[in-house]
Scaffold this active site. Structure first.
Site, PDB file in Angstrom:
ATOM      1  N   GLU A 155       4.063  -0.887  -2.578  1.00 35.16           N
ATOM      2  CA  GLU A 155       2.714  -1.485  -2.559  1.00 35.16           C
ATOM      3  C   GLU A 155       2.355  -1.961  -1.152  1.00 35.16           C
ATOM      4  O   GLU A 155       1.244  -1.729  -0.662  1.00 35.16           O
ATOM      5  CB  GLU A 155       2.668  -2.637  -3.569  1.00 35.16           C
ATOM      6  N   HIS A 156       3.286  -2.596  -0.446  1.00 37.66           N
ATOM      7  CA  HIS A 156       3.035  -3.052   0.921  1.00 37.66           C
ATOM      8  C   HIS A 156       2.761  -1.868   1.848  1.00 37.66           C
ATOM      9  O   HIS A 156       1.826  -1.902   2.662  1.00 37.66           O
ATOM     10  CB  HIS A 156       4.260  -3.824   1.442  1.00 37.66           C
TER      11      HIS A 156
END
Length: 551
Positions: free
Chosen positions: A165-166
């Site tokens: 996600e990052h």
């Protein structure tokens, strides 16, 4: 005093035109009214009117309102039937409870009728789409939900869903480091992401004419992840530092991590969403790319758009953007270990010498929305509200107002899960006496298990929950989350939009039933966060027979 009788001639004036709700009993001459109706009519005079229709003398009314059996009771409000029931009444309390629930539902349906219902469809590549029109302002909230969360991290790879996600904010073709957020800010919008146990969500709130731009960016996130070893190492260290900071600065977070691990010994819900440091530290670029390829696909995604749009507009834009991506036939499934039945209560204690406030925690393992029996999640919500949510709750009135041994009490039912849900309780100790708080909590829970809840508590809790639903409908972001969670858990639009009705149907017997079934010691984990008392000879408070964990 016999109930007032109404006829076909007077029905319009006495029932449909009444300024207050009217309860109509459809019965016959040979079936006298229940005494409970007479009592209710006297008790609630001025608030509700109770009348009787003899269907033998007035068959037209019987047919018009679909009366199929006797007696039938129909509650009218603002000239419309809002609830009905067939059959006799066993008691005045049962009648009063049904009327109260029907009135709550009437409030909800009157308010929510002005909000357009959502539309749902599925594209050829398997992507689900939910559209919630809201034309009050030229703004849209755009969300993409992936059916993958921290509980889907492979064994020994915890934290990888968070890491991916990052990285999708820094290593794509269109979304380069910081540029996408700057573009959204220049438009006056917002953008972010969040990850939970069962879902990863990316969202943007933008002007309505920028919806296609938001969709194109999410297409980029789905298919164009390009990462280097350095980028993986950098984001990995960011997440590790977040975890170190949380553990160092928040002893309550440390205790909750340990309680989750005690509650779930086999199921992946026991792992922290942020991941375990030893496993995070060794995640590689190859791990990231493999995980992204398996999970970031249209047939594992849900598009939710709320705001100044129509279903037709969203369908066209979705086909022009997401429709270009083929389905991935190899998307990863969700094989998860099942949690064995808990056979004994569990305890966790943490000594936090630098903390200024002692805290009591209790968590019960319960079904989630996707696994509970019909009606249980609504009953659990009402139970949590009565027990610990707000200043009218039992625990607040006892521990804060009455005994004055706590400064704050909170509680909630967490049901937005694919599998196990939880009921959480927390109280701050006034003088550090956690044993007194625990005794008070146990007493109130046992009282509900044995004696149930009062009619006043039930009506107040249901009214508050329905009102919260109504107020939440005014917020685009909240609406998008509401429908996104439903789709991610396999629920339907109908399940969400009938929520107020389901809450209004909860009875005192339903609340007592779930309390007896689930609020039992062997389903619980109790946590004590003890601190040092003031004074030269102060010693940390200790939990007897507790499992000690010094972090």
């Amino acid at each position: 005093m016999p109930l007032a009788a109404v006829s076909e001639k007077t029905f319009g004036r006495e029932v449909l035109g009444a300024a207050i709700p009217v309860l109509v009993e459809f019965s016959a001459e040979h079936a006298p009214s229940h005494a409970a109706l007479d009592d209710l009519s006297n008790e609630m005079a001025g608030t509700i009117k109770v009348v009787r229709v003899d269907v033998g003398q007035h068959p037209t009314l019987k047919d018009e309102y679909g009366v199929r059996g006797l007696p039938t009771h129909i509650l009218f409000k603002f000239g419309k039937p809002v609830s009905r029931r067939l059959g006799g009444l066993s008691s005045k309390a049962e009648l009063r409870e049904w009327v109260a629930g029907a009135l709550i539902l009437a409030l909800a349906t009157r308010r929510i009728s002005t909000v357009r219902s959502a539309t749902q469809f599925k594209m050829a590549n398997g992507m689900e789409v939910v559209v919630i029109p809201d034309h009050r302002a030229p703004v849209v909230t755009h969300m993409v939900w992936f059916r993958v969360g921290a509980a889907d991290d492979p064994k020994d790879f915890s934290g990888i869903s968070r890491l991916v996600e990052h990285l999708t904010f820094t290593s794509l073709d269109r979304i380069t480091d910081g540029d996408f957020s700057k573009t959204i800010l220049r438009l006056g919008g917002q953008a972010d992401a969040f990850i939970y146990r069962d879902a990863t969500v990316f969202w943007q709130s933008v002007p309505g004419d920028q919806l296609k731009m938001a969709m194109e960016s999410e297409v980029d996130r789905m298919i164009n992840l390009h990462v280097t070893d350095d980028e993986v190492a950098s984001e990995r260290e960011v997440i590790l530092e977040q975890r170190r900071s949380e553990m160092a600065n928040d002893p309550g977070a440390r205790l909750v991590h340990e309680m989750n691990a005690a509650l779930y010994r086999a199921h992946p819900y026991g792992r922290p969403v942020i991941g375990l440091p030893s496993e995070l530290a060794r995640l590689s670029r190859e791990d990231v790319q493999r995980f992204h390829k398996l999970h970031y696909a249209p047939n594992k995604a849900i598009l939710v758009v709320s705001g100044d749009v129509t279903p037709e507009e969203v369908k066209q834009l979705a086909h022009e953007t997401f429709g270009r991506i083929p389905a991935n036939p190899n998307v990863a499934q969700r094989p998860r270990l099942k949690e064995p039945s808990q056979i004994a209560a569990r305890r966790v204690a943490l000594e936090a010498p630098h903390s200024t406030t002692a805290r009591f925690y209790r968590t019960y393992s319960l079904p989630g929305s996707a696994t509970a029996a019909r009606g249980e999640t609504e009953a659990l919500e009402v139970l949590a509200k009565i027990l610990a949510r707000g200043i009218t709750s039992r625990l607040y009135r006892r521990l804060v107002i009455g005994d004055k041994i706590s400064t704050s009490v909170t509680g909630n039912y967490l049901g937005n899960t694919l599998e196990a849900g939880e009921l959480e309780l927390m109280a701050l100790a006034t003088d550090g006496d956690l044993s007194a708080i625990e005794a008070g909590v146990d007493d109130e829970i046992e009282d509900i298990r044995k004696n149930g809840v009062t009619q006043e508590e039930l009506v107040c809790a249901k009214r508050s929950l329905v009102a919260g639903y109504i107020y939440g409908s005014a917020d685009q972001f909240n609406l998008s989350q509401r429908y996104g969670w439903a789709a991610a858990l396999g629920l339907t639009i109908k399940d969400i939009e009938e929520r107020p009705a389901a809450i209004s149907r909860v009875s005192a017997a339903d609340v007592a039933k779930v309390a007896k079934k689930y609020l039992i010691a062997r389903r619980s984990v109790t946590g004590w966060l003890s601190c040092r008392r003031k004074g030269r000879n102060a010693r940390p408070i200790q939990a007897s027979a507790a499992v000690r964990r010094h972090l």
